[in-house]
Each structure stands twice: as structure tokens, then as C-alpha cells.
Enzyme design. Structure first.
Site, PDB file in Angstrom:
ATOM      1  N   LEU A 203      22.795 -35.430 -59.940  1.00  0.00           N
ATOM      2  CA  LEU A 203      23.909 -34.489 -60.110  1.00  0.00           C
ATOM      3  C   LEU A 203      25.179 -35.198 -59.645  1.00  0.00           C
ATOM      4  CD1 LEU A 203      22.090 -31.335 -58.649  1.00  0.00           C
ATOM      5  CD2 LEU A 203      22.254 -32.027 -61.040  1.00  0.00           C
ATOM      6  N   ARG A 291      14.987 -26.627 -38.199  1.00  0.00           N
ATOM      7  CA  ARG A 291      15.565 -26.603 -36.852  1.00  0.00           C
ATOM      8  C   ARG A 291      16.830 -25.740 -36.839  1.00  0.00           C
ATOM      9  NH1 ARG A 291      17.528 -31.196 -39.411  1.00  0.00           N
ATOM     10  NH2 ARG A 291      19.794 -31.126 -39.615  1.00  0.00           N
TER      11      ARG A 291
HETATM   12  C1  MV4 Z   1      21.165 -35.822 -54.546  1.00  0.00           C
HETATM   13  C2  MV4 Z   1      22.470 -36.062 -55.038  1.00  0.00           C
HETATM   14  C3  MV4 Z   1      22.665 -35.952 -56.397  1.00  0.00           C
HETATM   15  N1  MV4 Z   1      21.626 -35.661 -57.212  1.00  0.00           N
HETATM   16  N2  MV4 Z   1      20.167 -35.523 -55.403  1.00  0.00           N
HETATM   17  C4  MV4 Z   1      22.045 -37.048 -50.015  1.00  0.00           C
HETATM   18  C5  MV4 Z   1      21.502 -36.477 -48.788  1.00  0.00           C
HETATM   19  C6  MV4 Z   1      20.184 -35.966 -49.142  1.00  0.00           C
HETATM   20  N3  MV4 Z   1      19.872 -34.851 -48.324  1.00  0.00           N
HETATM   21  C7  MV4 Z   1      20.286 -35.613 -50.590  1.00  0.00           C
HETATM   22  N4  MV4 Z   1      21.455 -36.286 -51.061  1.00  0.00           N
HETATM   23  C8  MV4 Z   1      21.848 -36.210 -52.350  1.00  0.00           C
HETATM   24  N5  MV4 Z   1      20.878 -35.886 -53.235  1.00  0.00           N
HETATM   25  C9  MV4 Z   1      20.410 -35.439 -56.689  1.00  0.00           C
HETATM   26  N6  MV4 Z   1      19.398 -35.159 -57.517  1.00  0.00           N
HETATM   27  C10 MV4 Z   1      23.478 -36.365 -54.119  1.00  0.00           C
HETATM   28  C11 MV4 Z   1      23.172 -36.453 -52.774  1.00  0.00           C
HETATM   29  C12 MV4 Z   1      24.264 -36.740 -51.882  1.00  0.00           C
HETATM   30  C13 MV4 Z   1      24.699 -35.784 -50.950  1.00  0.00           C
HETATM   31  C14 MV4 Z   1      24.106 -34.545 -50.818  1.00  0.00           C
HETATM   32  C15 MV4 Z   1      24.550 -33.628 -49.892  1.00  0.00           C
HETATM   33  C16 MV4 Z   1      25.620 -33.941 -49.080  1.00  0.00           C
HETATM   34  C17 MV4 Z   1      26.241 -35.148 -49.187  1.00  0.00           C
HETATM   35  C18 MV4 Z   1      25.800 -36.101 -50.128  1.00  0.00           C
HETATM   36  C19 MV4 Z   1      26.438 -37.328 -50.229  1.00  0.00           C
HETATM   37  C20 MV4 Z   1      25.996 -38.247 -51.143  1.00  0.00           C
HETATM   38  C21 MV4 Z   1      24.903 -37.954 -51.971  1.00  0.00           C
END
Ligand code: MV4
Length: 448
Positions: A203, A291
Site C-alpha cells: 500500500l 500490551r
Molecule cells: C506495510 C506498508 C505498506 N503495505 N504493509 C511498517 C511497520 C510494520 N508494522 C508494517 N509496516 C508497513 N507495512 C503493506 N502491505 C507500509 C508499512 C510502513 C509503515 C506502517 C505503519 C507506520 C509507519 C510505516 C512506515 C513505513 C512503512
């Protein structure tokens, strides 16, 4: 109810737990490393035990020392705070074996949510919307290619034992896929000792929206609305707000009830957070945190629920003090994480705080464990306080935030306060017009 609770943490969260304990008539035991002998969490607690040298692995992560401290002081329960042992299933099991209550969910639920593939499968079965991707882990490239072509590129390869953004690799197109899988597997093996990886549709511009839940041992589950945690840098949240400026009331009710119903189905116990990516009016589950979280106070401010009090009461076998129909969202709240760091380079800035004054007045809460004359040790996280502001409207909260930041005095070290003073003037931020990449882009554009 418990008579004595050992708080297996330090800093502002140790104080937060102490305060909830005192209001429940519970006596507290602090544990501390040698570096934290003069920390506020130690002086405030009814009793304290030194559990080891400064390094966290020898003190706050030292399960044997913490269990021994609980045995010696006669603690009925341990509150793990966040970080450290808070999502360690083995720790929860060891406490059960010692007849000490773990103030948190069952070891089984911690373990399932720690495995990101098992978490997705479990949550999908409970009715939570998932990011499209592989069913389970991927081992061969041909099979992965089939899934990727099916859902469409770009795709992300993630580590099953990862989480919090560690060990993700992006494949823009088919030509990148084999390398992305290979690199992700190697990095996962090195970081977690487990090379299991899975695939998800990438995404591009989502927001990070998470829903707070609480569940008791009598089958009652409530959801306390969402927090928008999109403003982050290198997977560290910087500023959070509740409710999200991006959702309509109907969207909020729908994802809230879907989440609540799923948690009820799981038989989960305690407080927890379900993390979603939100893009084009759709929610996609990524992870569940089992948590209490750093940013829980903004939910407390808009719901008037004391989450730590409920968490302790739940662990003691009591019923939630609220039904879902009691939960009404009131006003708006924003939290700024104040770190002992340079506000431009983010270099850690431990050392002695020479002068300190917390902001106060209407709609202002400052959760911290620092004081004038306190020396921030270099061994731990750089977050030294949380400025939490609330009010009837987001606009009022922004005005209060500005004056509260201007009012705060922390001298002798660098803090991230100037970053927030700059951010608050930005029109995109003021309009709530941001996603998970916005802050890093703004920092890159404005720090040169
Ligand atoms: C993703 C994404 C885009 N597409 N999954 C980063 C932290 C981890 N908890 C999951 N993350 C992401 N997963 C899909 N399929 C983008 C991120 C991501 C992100 C997510 C939440 C908060 C900050 C972020 C920073 C970079 C990438």
C-alpha cells in the site's frame, strides 16, 4: 484485588502504573538497574529492588532477577509496562508457574500475535479485513510469483517474526521478486533466527490507524475508538491523535464494531491494539499489539476510561467497569513524544537536566519521570516525556499544544520540542492531511 504489584519497567510508564496502583489501594514495588538508582520510579514506589547492571538485557529484561524480586517482596502480580518483557510469552508462562499474575493477556495470545503469519490467519478467521497476500509463508519463488501476479505489484516481503517495520523488502515488479525474497529471508534469519517470510500487496500512501480494545475474563469486550499514528520517523511514532481526523463517524463505528466482535471471538483478555493501514476508505489489518501502548493516554482523554486501572482490574478477575454503550468519544487529543534528542539530526542527547518545568493548565497532561537535576542515562530509550493535550475541538487542541510547548522548560539537554513547534505551523498537519510517509518527507524538505 491485588495487594502488591511489581512494576517491571522504568521511566514515565513505571510512574503511570504506580499511579493506577495507588488509586486502587495497591502497594507498589519498583525494580531498577544500577543506572536508575536515583530514578523517580524508584523513589515513588513503596519498595524497590535493584535487579542488575545498566544494560537492559541484564536488568529490565532479566526474567530470573525480576521473578526473584517478586518472590522476595511477595508481589501478587507484575505489570510489564510497554517494551522490555511486555510481549514475551515465556515471561507470562514463567509467572504463571510461580503463581504470580501477569498483568496482560495469556501467553498463547501473546505468542500468536508475535508470529505475524499466525496473527493474520487468526484475525482473518475472526472477521478482520487483511492486506491481500500469500496464505501463510512463501518458500519457493514460482509460488510467490503466482501470488504476486494475482494481487498485482508492487508487493512487500515481510518477516513472520518481524513486526514494527523490521525486515521488510519491496518488489516493484516481477524482476525484483526473487532478490527481495532472498534478502528478506537472509535478514530475517540474522535478526530473528527465523527465515520465514510472507508476501503482501504494497500500500503506497496509507495512514496508520489503530483501535484500542479491552476485554475481561467474563466475556465483555469494548473498543475505545482509534488513534491516528501516521506521523512517524523510522518506525518510531512521533505524534499521535485521537480520534483520527481522516474518518467519518460511520467509518469509525464500522471498523470499531468489526474489531470488537473479532476480539470477542478470540477470547482475548486484557488491553490490546489492532493496527490497520487505511487507504482509499479501506482498512487492512497489519499487526496486533498485546500490551499497553505508549500513546494510550490520548484514548484515555477522549473516553474518560483509565486504561491502566482497567488493565489491572481485568488481571485481578474483575469485570470491565464499562459496557460498550458507556463509551462516548468526547473532543480531541494529541500526544507529542518528547525525546532527549537533537530536534534536527535526532542524535540522542543524554545528560543532566538543569532546569525543568512541565506545562499545565486547561487540557494539558504531561506524563514524564524527569526532574530538575536528573541525569538521563545513555542506556535506554530517548523518550523522556509525553505532552498530552485535549479539548473540545481539534482547533482548540492545536492552540493549546502551541502554548503548552512554549511553556515547557527542559534545559541542559536537547529535546524534540522545537520539532513540534515547527510542525504545528504546517498547513498539511493543521488540516490533518498526512500519511505514514508525510513526516519523513517534510523533514527531508525542511531540514536542509
Ligand atoms: C506495510 C506498508 C505498506 N503495505 N504493509 C511498517 C511497520 C510494520 N508494522 C508494517 N509496516 C508497513 N507495512 C503493506 N502491505 C507500509 C508499512 C510502513 C509503515 C506502517 C505503519 C507506520 C509507519 C510505516 C512506515 C513505513 C512503512
Amino acid at each position: 484485588m491485588f495487594q502488591k504489584v511489581l512494576i517491571a519497567n522504568r521511566g514515565e510508564i513505571a510512574l503511570r502504573v504506580h499511579r493506577a496502583c495507588k488509586e486502587l489501594g495497591i502497594s507498589t514495588i519498583a525494580v531498577h538497574s544500577t543506572a536508575d538508582a536515583s530514578a523517580m520510579h524508584v523513589s515513588l514506589a513503596d519498595e524497590s529492588v535493584c535487579i542488575g547492571p545498566p544494560a537492559a538485557k541484564d536488568s529490565y529484561l532479566n526474567m530470573a532477577a525480576i521473578v526473584a524480586a517478586a518472590e522476595i517482596t511477595g508481589a501478587d502480580a507484575i505489570h510489564p509496562g510497554y517494551g522490555f518483557l511486555s510481549e514475551n510469552a515465556r515471561f507470562a508462562e514463567i509467572l504463571a508457574a510461580h503463581d504470580i499474575a501477569f498483568i496482560g493477556p495469556s501467553a498463547d495470545h501473546i505468542r500468536v500475535m508475535g508470529d505475524k503469519i499466525a496473527a493474520k490467519e487468526t484475525m482473518g478467521n475472526a472477521g478482520i479485513p487483511l492486506v491481500p497476500g500469500s496464505e501463510g509463508g512463501i518458500s519457493d519463488t514460482a509460488e510467490a510469483m503466482k501470488v504476486a501476479r494475482d494481487i498485482g505489484f508492487p508487493v512487500l516481503i515481510k518477516a513472520a517474526s518481524g513486526g514494527g517495520g523490521r525486515g521488510m523488502k519491496l518488489a516493484q515488479g516481477p524482476e525484483d521478486l526473487e532478490q527481495a525474497i532472498f534478502t528478506a529471508q537472509a535478514e530475517a534469519k540474522a535478526a530473528f533466527g527465523d527465515d520465514t517470510v510472507y508476501l503482501e500487496k504494497y500500500l503506497g500512501q496509507p495512514r496508520h490507524i489503530e483501535i484500542q480494545i479491552a476485554a475481561d475474563s467474563h466475556g465483555n469486550v469494548i473498543q475505545l475508538g482509534e488513534r491516528d499514528c501516521s506521523l512517524q520517523r523510522r518506525n518510531q511514532k512521533v505524534l499521535e491523535e485521537a480520534l483520527s481526523p481522516a474518518l467519518t463517524r460511520a467509518q469509525r463505528e464500522q471498523i470499531g464494531e468489526t474489531t470488537r466482535a473479532a476480539i470477542e471471538k478470540l477470547g482475548y483478555l486484557g488491553v490490546g491494539t489492532i493496527e490497520y493501514l487505511y487507504e482509499n476508505n479501506e482498512f487492512f489489518f497489519i499487526e496486533m499489539n498485546t500490551r499497553l501502548q505508549v500513546e494510550h493516554p490520548i484514548t484515555e482523554q477522549i473516553t474518560d476510561v483509565d486504561l491502566v486501572r482497567e488493565q489491572i482490574r481485568i488481571a485481578a478477575g474483575e469485570s470491565l467497569a464499562y459496557k460498550q454503550s458507556d463509551i462516548k468519544f468526547k473532543g480531541h487529543s494529541i500526544e507529542c513524544r518528547i525525546n532527549a534528542e537533537d530536534p534536527v539530526t535526532f542524535t540522542p542527547s543524554p545528560g543532566k537536566i538543569t532546569n525543568f518545568h512541565a506545562a499545565g493548565g486547561p487540557g494539558v497532561r504531561f506524563d514524564s519521570a524527569v526532574y530538575a537535576g536528573y541525569t538521563i542515562p545513555p542506556h535506554y530509550d530517548s523518550m523522556i516525556g509525553k505532552l498530552i493535550v485535549f479539548g473540545d475541538t481539534r482547533e482548540l487542541v492545536l492552540a493549546r499544544l502551541r502554548r503548552a510547548l512554549d511553556e515547557t522548560v527542559i534545559t541542559g539537554i536537547n529535546t524534540t520540542i522545537p520539532l513540534f513547534q515547527r510542525l504545528i505551523d504546517n498547513p498539511d498537519f493543521r488540516n490533518g492531511d498526512y500519511n505514514i510517509h508525510w513526516l519523513e518527507n517534510w523533514l527531508a524538505e525542511t531540514s536542509g
